[in-house]
Design a protein around this motif. Structure first.
Motif, mmCIF file in Angstrom:
data_model
loop_
_atom_site.group_PDB
_atom_site.id
_atom_site.type_symbol
_atom_site.label_atom_id
_atom_site.label_comp_id
_atom_site.label_asym_id
_atom_site.label_seq_id
_atom_site.Cartn_x
_atom_site.Cartn_y
_atom_site.Cartn_z
ATOM 1 N N GLY A 74 -25.220 3.078 -0.796
ATOM 2 C CA GLY A 74 -24.475 1.833 -0.761
ATOM 3 C C GLY A 74 -23.032 2.019 -1.187
ATOM 4 N N TYR A 75 -22.120 1.258 -0.547
ATOM 5 C CA TYR A 75 -20.691 1.323 -0.843
ATOM 6 C C TYR A 75 -20.133 -0.091 -0.972
ATOM 7 N N LEU A 76 -19.394 -0.327 -2.032
ATOM 8 C CA LEU A 76 -18.619 -1.551 -2.200
ATOM 9 C C LEU A 76 -17.147 -1.155 -2.208
ATOM 10 N N GLY A 77 -16.416 -1.477 -1.119
ATOM 11 C CA GLY A 77 -15.024 -1.046 -1.027
ATOM 12 C C GLY A 77 -14.939 0.434 -0.748
ATOM 13 N N SER A 78 -15.300 0.825 0.465
ATOM 14 C CA SER A 78 -15.417 2.247 0.792
ATOM 15 C C SER A 78 -14.076 2.916 1.043
ATOM 16 N N GLY A 89 -14.943 -4.893 -1.320
ATOM 17 C CA GLY A 89 -16.372 -5.169 -1.229
ATOM 18 C C GLY A 89 -16.901 -5.764 -2.517
ATOM 19 N N GLU A 90 -17.671 -6.828 -2.382
ATOM 20 C CA GLU A 90 -18.260 -7.475 -3.556
ATOM 21 C C GLU A 90 -19.711 -7.812 -3.272
ATOM 22 N N ALA A 91 -20.555 -7.536 -4.252
ATOM 23 C CA ALA A 91 -21.966 -7.891 -4.159
ATOM 24 C C ALA A 91 -22.356 -8.710 -5.377
ATOM 25 N N ASP A 136 -27.106 7.335 -3.360
ATOM 26 C CA ASP A 136 -25.843 7.118 -4.056
ATOM 27 C C ASP A 136 -25.344 5.692 -3.852
ATOM 28 N N PHE A 137 -24.761 5.146 -4.903
ATOM 29 C CA PHE A 137 -24.218 3.793 -4.881
ATOM 30 C C PHE A 137 -22.799 3.851 -5.459
ATOM 31 N N TYR A 138 -21.793 3.515 -4.602
ATOM 32 C CA TYR A 138 -20.388 3.595 -4.998
ATOM 33 C C TYR A 138 -19.813 2.194 -5.160
ATOM 34 N N VAL A 139 -19.309 1.905 -6.348
ATOM 35 C CA VAL A 139 -18.636 0.637 -6.594
ATOM 36 C C VAL A 139 -17.135 0.904 -6.582
ATOM 37 N N GLY A 140 -16.495 0.646 -5.414
ATOM 38 C CA GLY A 140 -15.076 0.946 -5.277
ATOM 39 C C GLY A 140 -14.846 2.434 -5.125
ATOM 40 N N LYS A 154 -16.636 -4.634 -6.521
ATOM 41 C CA LYS A 154 -17.147 -5.372 -7.684
ATOM 42 C C LYS A 154 -18.637 -5.611 -7.475
ATOM 43 N N LEU A 155 -19.405 -5.380 -8.532
ATOM 44 C CA LEU A 155 -20.843 -5.644 -8.518
ATOM 45 C C LEU A 155 -21.171 -6.613 -9.641
ATOM 46 N N ARG A 156 -21.684 -7.787 -9.262
ATOM 47 C CA ARG A 156 -22.023 -8.820 -10.243
ATOM 48 C C ARG A 156 -23.544 -9.011 -10.232
ATOM 49 N N VAL A 157 -24.162 -8.833 -11.389
ATOM 50 C CA VAL A 157 -25.612 -8.982 -11.528
ATOM 51 C C VAL A 157 -25.852 -10.015 -12.628
ATOM 52 N N VAL A 158 -26.435 -11.158 -12.262
ATOM 53 C CA VAL A 158 -26.529 -12.270 -13.209
ATOM 54 C C VAL A 158 -27.900 -12.934 -13.140
#
Length: 720
Positions: free
Chosen positions: A289-293, A299-301, A315-319, A325-329
């Protein structure tokens, strides 16, 4: 009306239903109509209606079928009726309207070519109650200003795009609704395909599904939106939200049992802008997974609510190169193999679990208290659990991060990185007897950032290839210090690959590898210092000091370096290699050839009791090269078990002084040599019946004197 089994209407040419006025075609109870092309509502202001109803009822178009060429037209296929054609169009030209409904079990519309819903006008397709539509490529909103809407609803209802692509919003506007057990299949598909297009897809209800055998692009070059809700299902090989620059893609997966299953990579903001929302028990799965590749991507999740999950196996890339941005709430969860992230880009109060490893901008500690698990806090009560279990491991993703392995904890990783991404600074420490970092592949210190690795107090690091200063402009430094401290590379060791690298081996530390490079590529700088009794750098193969860049080797205070052949200034005229061996007990042991200035520039300094040994030695080997050697001080020795060439095809210079000693079998002075002896410097010839040979010093000037042995007794030749 064509009614009843055996009733047929055969037309060799085109058939017009509502050519200029109003027309109706009614095929029922097994009737059959055959023609070339079919046209409903051909001109502006006309209306056309075709109805095919009942098992065996069939409309066979041997060419294309236009539903609403310029007027308003309707096609109804009901109760097992069937229509077939090559290309199918609904709403052909601007201002036209075409609608088709395929309803009931065994009702079929077979397009042997493309199906365009809203070709230049407005098109609507309804597949209901078990009806089936088949075609090659499918398009909704084919042209600019066109619009296409498709609804597939009810158990057994299918839209099969067997030929390949499905474009929802090709250049116009497209809407696809899959509901109440309806099913759509396609290969590579996009929602919002070209710039200026807009596409929207909703998959809703138990057993409702969209199966894509290929990539699903939400916002390819246009704007795309996908909503999966109320137990709907979408499957794809890969997924991308905001594929190309200027595009936007948004996906929402909402409700228990609602799923998006990616068998491969999922990009949220690949080159454009992407947003992924998972809430109320929805689930997304992917392998990576990629957020902002890419650069300039965003990219935002958001994973929100109990039971909401993003499960990523790899692999999981945040930016990565863009903004992520990864928001888990509110009880949401994200699980991945390896996580690459800055803690500042993790938001919320939920849980993120990395089951194999991580590279983060934070402080990961693996010690007697934590074992192979590390816990980090982020944002407003969020928890990141990292287990180091065979994935990628490191420190410094985009900012500052540290990794500490202590108290005898042994960790396994596939790759290791310290200073991973641009702007990062990573620090890794392996300390204490039994503490280990075992990387089955490469370990890179200073990849696109700056990195420092320290192995101390009996710690151990293993890798296949070790690299310090991987890319241009970045620095990597490693220090292996203390008895029992080791860095073991089964393959190459690069100190300054394309960037700047520094290797320090001290106080009894050891480093081993198959082949060693100091200053590998042009512009690179590599330096290695081996210092202290028991400190040892062992290279099973060749050691190249200044391969194409600048390399420096320092051996001091009893340090030892061992290798096969070695070269200072190896490959190009711009390469430069320098080696200094200083102090009693300091040794450079070459089991083969030693070339000082092979194709580039080389300098060798042996001083204060240092020792260098090799078979053949050369100063200035090839044309354009320069090689210099200085042997100075009591106990300082350069032992050549075979011949020594001073200025081969290049320029050579040797200075033996202050009780320094050089030994060789034969000494060859080439055309461009310079020799100086001072004080009580010695050059010893081996064996005793050989001679020093002087070649041409300059054009037209030949040496005619030879230093020859007159006896076979051991003697020293004093030059000074």
């Amino acid at each position: 009306m064509v009614w009843g089994t055996g009733s047929q209407w055969n037309n060799a040419n085109s058939l017009y239903i509502g050519g200029r006025g109003s027309g109706t075609l009614d095929i029922q109870a097994g009737g059959i109509v055959t023609n070339g092309n079919g046209f409903l509502a051909r001109v502006s202001g006309s209306t056309g209606l075709a109805m095919i109803s009942g098992i065996g009822s069939e409309w066979i178009n041997n060419g294309l079928l236009n539903i609403g060429s310029n007027g308003v037209a309707t096609l109804n296929i009901l109760a097992g009726g069937k229509a077939s054609n090559n290309i199918g169009n609904l709403g052909v030209n601007s201002g036209s309207t075409g609608e088709a409904t395929v309803s009931g079990a065994d009702s079929q519309w077979i397009n042997n070519g493309e199906l365009r819903v809203g070709y230049g006008g407005s098109g609507t397709l309804n597949v209901l109650a078990g009806g089936t539509v088949r075609n090659g490529h499918g398009f909704l909103g084919y042209s600019p200003d066109s619009s296409g809407q498709v609804t597939v609803s009810g158990a057994g209802s299918e839209w099969i795009n067997y030929g390949g692509f499905l474009y929802v919003g090709n250049r116009g506007a497209g809407t696809l609704n899959i509901a109440e057990g309806g099913m759509v299949t396609s290969r590579d598909s996009s929602v919002g395909s070209y710039a200026g297009s807009a596409g929207e897809v909703t998959v809703s209800g138990t057993d409702s599904r969209w199966d894509i055998d290929g990539a699903l692009l939400i916002g390819r070059d246009g704007s795309g939106d996908l909503s999966i809700q109320a137990s709907g299902l979408v499957t794809s090989t890969t997924g991308s939200l905001g594929r190309y620059q200027g595009s936007t893609g948004e996906v929402t997966v909402s409700g228990t049992s609602s799923q998006w299953i990616n068998r491969g990579t999922l990009y949220v903001g690949q080159q454009g802008v992407g947003t992924l929302s998972i809430d109320a028990g929805g689930t997304v799965t992917s392998t990576s997974g990629y957020l902002g590749s890419s650069a300039d991507s965003t990219g935002e999740a958001i994973v929100s609510g109990i039971g909401s999950q993003w499960n990523n196996r790899g692999d999981f890339y945040v930016g990565l190169a863009g903004s992520g941005k990864l928001r888990v709430v509110d009880g949401g969860q994200v699980t991945t193999g390896t996580l690459y992230a800055s803690l500042s880009d993790l938001r919320g109060d939920g849980t993120i679990t990395a089951t194999e490893g991580a590279i983060v901008d934070g402080d990961m500690v693996f010690d007697a208290t934590h074992g192979n698990q590390s816990l980090l806090l982020f944002a407003t009560g969020g928890v990141l659990h990292v287990t180091a279990d065979g994935g990628v491991l490191g420190a410094g993703y985009k900012g500052v991060g540290s990794l500490t392995i202590a108290d005898g904890v042994a960790l396994e990783s596939s790759y290791g990185y310290v200073g991973y991404n641009s702007g990062s600074k990573g620090v890794a420490t392996v300390t204490g007897i039994g503490s280990q970092w075992n990387s089955s592949n490469s370990l890179q210190v200073g990849r696109y950032g700056n990195g420092t690795l320290t192995v101390q107090s009996g710690g151990k690091v293993t890798s296949s290839v070790g690299t310090l200063g991987v890319n241009p402009g970045f620095e990597g430094e490693a220090t292996v210090t203390g008895g029992g401290s080791q860095w073991i590379n089964s393959g190459f060791m690069f100190v300054g690959d394309q960037g700047s690298g520094k290797l320090n081996i001290e106080a009894g530390g050891t480093v081993t590898n198959s082949k060693g490079y100091l200053g590998n590529y042009p512009g690179s700088v590599g330096e290695a210092t081996v210092s202290g009794t028991g400190s040892h750098w062992t290279t099973a193969g060749n050691l190249l000091v200044g391969y194409q860049g600048v390399g420096t080797l320092n051996i001091q205070s009893g340090g030892i370096v061992t290798n096969e052949e070695s070269y200072l200034g190896y490959l190009s005229k711009n390469s430069l290699g320098e080696a200094t061996v200083s102090g009693p007990g300091s040794q450079w042991i070459n089991n083969g050839y030693l070339s000082v200035g092979n194709n580039g520039g080389g300098k060798l300094s042996i001083q204060a009791g240092g020792a260098v040994s090799n078979t053949i030695g050369a100063l200035g080997s090839f044309s354009g090269s320069t090689g210099e050697a200085t042997v100075s001080g009591t106990g300082s020795r350069w032992d050549n078990s075979a011949d020594l060439f001073v200025g081969g095809s290049g320029s050579g210079k040797m200075d033996v002084q202050s009780s320094g000693t050089v030994t060789s079998r034969i000494g060859f002075f080439g055309p461009q040599h310079w020799f100086q002896g001072s004080g009580d410097g010695l050059w010893k010839r081996l064996p005793m019946d050989q001679q020093f040979r002087l070649g041409r010093r300059s054009p037209g000037q030949r040496y005619t004197d030879y230093f020859k042995r007159r006896t076979r007794q051991r003697r020293w030749l004093t030059l000074g």
